[in-house]
Design an enzyme around this catalytic site. Structure first.
Site, PDB file in Angstrom:
ATOM      1  N   ARG A  78       0.818  -1.212   0.000  1.00  0.00           N
ATOM      2  CA  ARG A  78       0.000   0.000   0.000  1.00  0.00           C
ATOM      3  C   ARG A  78       0.859   1.273   0.000  1.00  0.00           C
ATOM      4  O   ARG A  78       0.615   2.185  -0.812  1.00  0.00           O
ATOM      5  CB  ARG A  78      -0.939  -0.034   1.211  1.00  0.00           C
ATOM      6  CG  ARG A  78      -2.055   0.971   1.175  1.00  0.00           C
ATOM      7  CD  ARG A  78      -2.959   0.782   2.385  1.00  0.00           C
ATOM      8  NE  ARG A  78      -3.532  -0.549   2.445  1.00  0.00           N
ATOM      9  CZ  ARG A  78      -4.723  -0.877   1.915  1.00  0.00           C
ATOM     10  NH1 ARG A  78      -5.430   0.032   1.293  1.00  0.00           N
ATOM     11  NH2 ARG A  78      -5.171  -2.115   2.023  1.00  0.00           N
ATOM     12  N   ARG A 159      -4.180  -7.306  11.194  1.00  0.00           N
ATOM     13  CA  ARG A 159      -3.456  -7.187   9.916  1.00  0.00           C
ATOM     14  C   ARG A 159      -2.222  -6.306  10.089  1.00  0.00           C
ATOM     15  O   ARG A 159      -2.245  -5.285  10.777  1.00  0.00           O
ATOM     16  CB  ARG A 159      -4.378  -6.614   8.834  1.00  0.00           C
ATOM     17  CG  ARG A 159      -5.052  -5.317   9.200  1.00  0.00           C
ATOM     18  CD  ARG A 159      -6.206  -4.954   8.270  1.00  0.00           C
ATOM     19  NE  ARG A 159      -5.808  -4.875   6.884  1.00  0.00           N
ATOM     20  CZ  ARG A 159      -6.638  -4.492   5.902  1.00  0.00           C
ATOM     21  NH1 ARG A 159      -7.897  -4.174   6.169  1.00  0.00           N
ATOM     22  NH2 ARG A 159      -6.222  -4.437   4.659  1.00  0.00           N
ATOM     23  N   ASP A 274     -14.328   3.584  -1.661  1.00  0.00           N
ATOM     24  CA  ASP A 274     -14.939   3.197  -0.392  1.00  0.00           C
ATOM     25  C   ASP A 274     -15.938   4.222   0.129  1.00  0.00           C
ATOM     26  O   ASP A 274     -16.812   3.882   0.925  1.00  0.00           O
ATOM     27  CB  ASP A 274     -13.863   2.971   0.674  1.00  0.00           C
ATOM     28  CG  ASP A 274     -13.244   1.579   0.597  1.00  0.00           C
ATOM     29  OD1 ASP A 274     -13.770   0.754  -0.163  1.00  0.00           O
ATOM     30  OD2 ASP A 274     -12.246   1.343   1.292  1.00  0.00           O
ATOM     31  N   ALA A 287      -9.786  -2.197  -4.200  1.00  0.00           N
ATOM     32  CA  ALA A 287      -8.845  -1.290  -4.861  1.00  0.00           C
ATOM     33  C   ALA A 287      -9.097  -1.244  -6.359  1.00  0.00           C
ATOM     34  O   ALA A 287      -9.038  -0.175  -6.985  1.00  0.00           O
ATOM     35  CB  ALA A 287      -7.407  -1.736  -4.578  1.00  0.00           C
TER      36      ALA A 287
END
Length: 422
Positions: A78, A159, A274, A287
């Site tokens: 990311r 995560r 989003d 994404a």
């Protein structure tokens, strides 16, 4: 779980981008080349919760339709992907300001303007405002007249991604997660790349998780959960223990019903990504669809002949995109069920491997918007229905809600997920 070799540590882990998003870079060859340079290229295999492999290593392209020309699926860090986009903005003379948190959106139909109000009270106006501010964006009060409610799925995800050198200091980890013979990493779901050690562990939400990258927890919280999992391997706990304490996120998995309207009443504010349609991490499409959104919106705006036509462009974009995105949101729910029944319990692994249909990976959002713009606009003006062709072939779209879909699945009743999705 797996290994991803840079010492750089920044916010965020990794994500997947499909062919329809990557193909959009074809008009920016330097950025496309940079994208190829920073991508991870692991093989993938499915494992039981104990780490035992239940499929052989396979190429990510094996998730694609067999006759799709072996289109690539890209796995990205990311922070690196964001840096690539910022580099491109700098090349075209655009700058990004940070620390300017948006508190509210507004529009003035009479003056053909819209704008944002920042937390410090200052206002900024433009002909068009794109609300791309994520899952808790402030645009819904203007778009729908109310905030969009979110419902807990009952689960959350620990995560993180951190430099591989930290993990490999432990010889047990180094032995368990070697590179393949050709030097490539293996993503085990248990997921990995060749520069970072990363893991994502879905777990029951006890009420302490948050839907925020800023909600950090100590690795000991993960160990409390793994202690309850029968057969959980010690090497996995070693990966968790090696995690720097300021990086780990406990991300709350929230359901949101599809929202068919992404534009403000005057069409001068439009949501993207989003902000308008959230995806579960299990969907493998959030994404990709955000980038498809951006390409589609740009194409529609290019069809506007003047400032007065911008509201038409945003509404056409909304019409061309909503059903496709809604189908893929439902697909994420289907994938979540596959992960749970296949990888955790060690069921029929081949049956539970996620595959993507041709309609998902062979779509060109720019070409689609330009080709269908005029017809869609005429339908909006006349009130006649418009039939999209960027959805599963032969599958009629039906409005759905999370609760309705889950209930119908449990009862074995027809849902939007029926039909030939391949």
């Amino acid at each position: 779980m797996g290994r991803t070799t840079s010492a750089e540590t920044k916010q965020g882990d990794s994500f997947t981008i499909g062919p329809t998003a990557i193909d959009a870079l074809k008009k920016w060859p330097e950025m496309r080349q940079r994208n190829d340079e920073i991508t991870f290229n692991p093989k993938i295999c499915y494992c039981k919760i104990t780490g035992e492999r239940i499929t052989e290593p396979m190429e990510l392209t094996e998730l694609m339709p067999k006759d799709s020309g072996m289109k690539r699926v890209y796995r990205h860090s990311r922070p690196k992907f964001h840096k690539m986009l910022l580099e491109q903005l700098n090349k075209v003379g655009l700058s990004v300001e940070y620390g300017k948190e948006v508190a509210d959106y507004f529009e003035d139909v009479g003056s053909n303007r819209a704008g944002v109000v920042l937390k410090d009270g200052s206002k900024h106006e433009a002909d068009l405002i794109v609300a791309a501010d994520g899952v808790r964006g402030a645009s819904w009060s203007l778009i729908a007249g109310r905030p969009v409610s979110a419902k807990s799925s009952g689960d959350a995800i620990f995560r993180v991604a951190y430099p591989i050198a930290i993990a490999l200091k432990d010889p047990v980890i180094a032995e368990r997660f070697p590179l393949l013979e050709d030097g490539r990493p293996l993503a085990e779901l248990w997921v990995g790349t060749d520069e970072e050690m990363s893991f994502a562990i879905q777990h029951p939400d006890t009420g302490t998780a948050e839907e925020s990258w800023g909600h950090r927890v100590h690795p000991d919280e993960v160990l409390k959960y793994t202690a309850t999992v029968e057969g959980w391997p010690e090497v996995a706990n070693r990966v968790i223990k090696a995690t720097p304490p300021d990086l780990l996120v406990d991300w709350k998995l929230m359901w949101r019903d599809p929202q068919p309207t992404w534009t403000s009443p005057g069409g001068r504010v439009v949501q993207l990504g989003d902000a308008g349609h959230t995806f579960l991490p299990s969907s493998g499409n959030g994404a990709t669809q955000a980038i498809e959104d951006a390409v589609s919106l740009a194409a529609c705006i290019s069809m506007a002949r003047s400032n007065e036509d911008i509201p038409d462009a945003t509404r056409v974009h909304n019409l061309l995109r909503f059903e496709r995105v809604s189908f893929l949101q439902a697909f994420g729910i289907k994938n979540r069920a596959k992960h749970s029944s296949g990888t955790n319990s060690g069921g029929d692994a081949k049956r539970n491997v996620v595959h993507f249909g041709k309609w998902m990976v062979e779509h060109d959002p720019e070409e689609y918007a330009l080709r269908n713009y005029q017809q869609a606009l005429e339908c909006l003006r006349s009130g006649l229905p418009f039939k999209n062709s960027n959805t599963p072939p032969g599958v009629e779209y039906r409005p759905w809600t999370i609760d309705g879909l889950l209930e119908a699945q449990e009862k074995g009743e027809p849902t939007v997920l029926d039909g030939d999705w391949d």
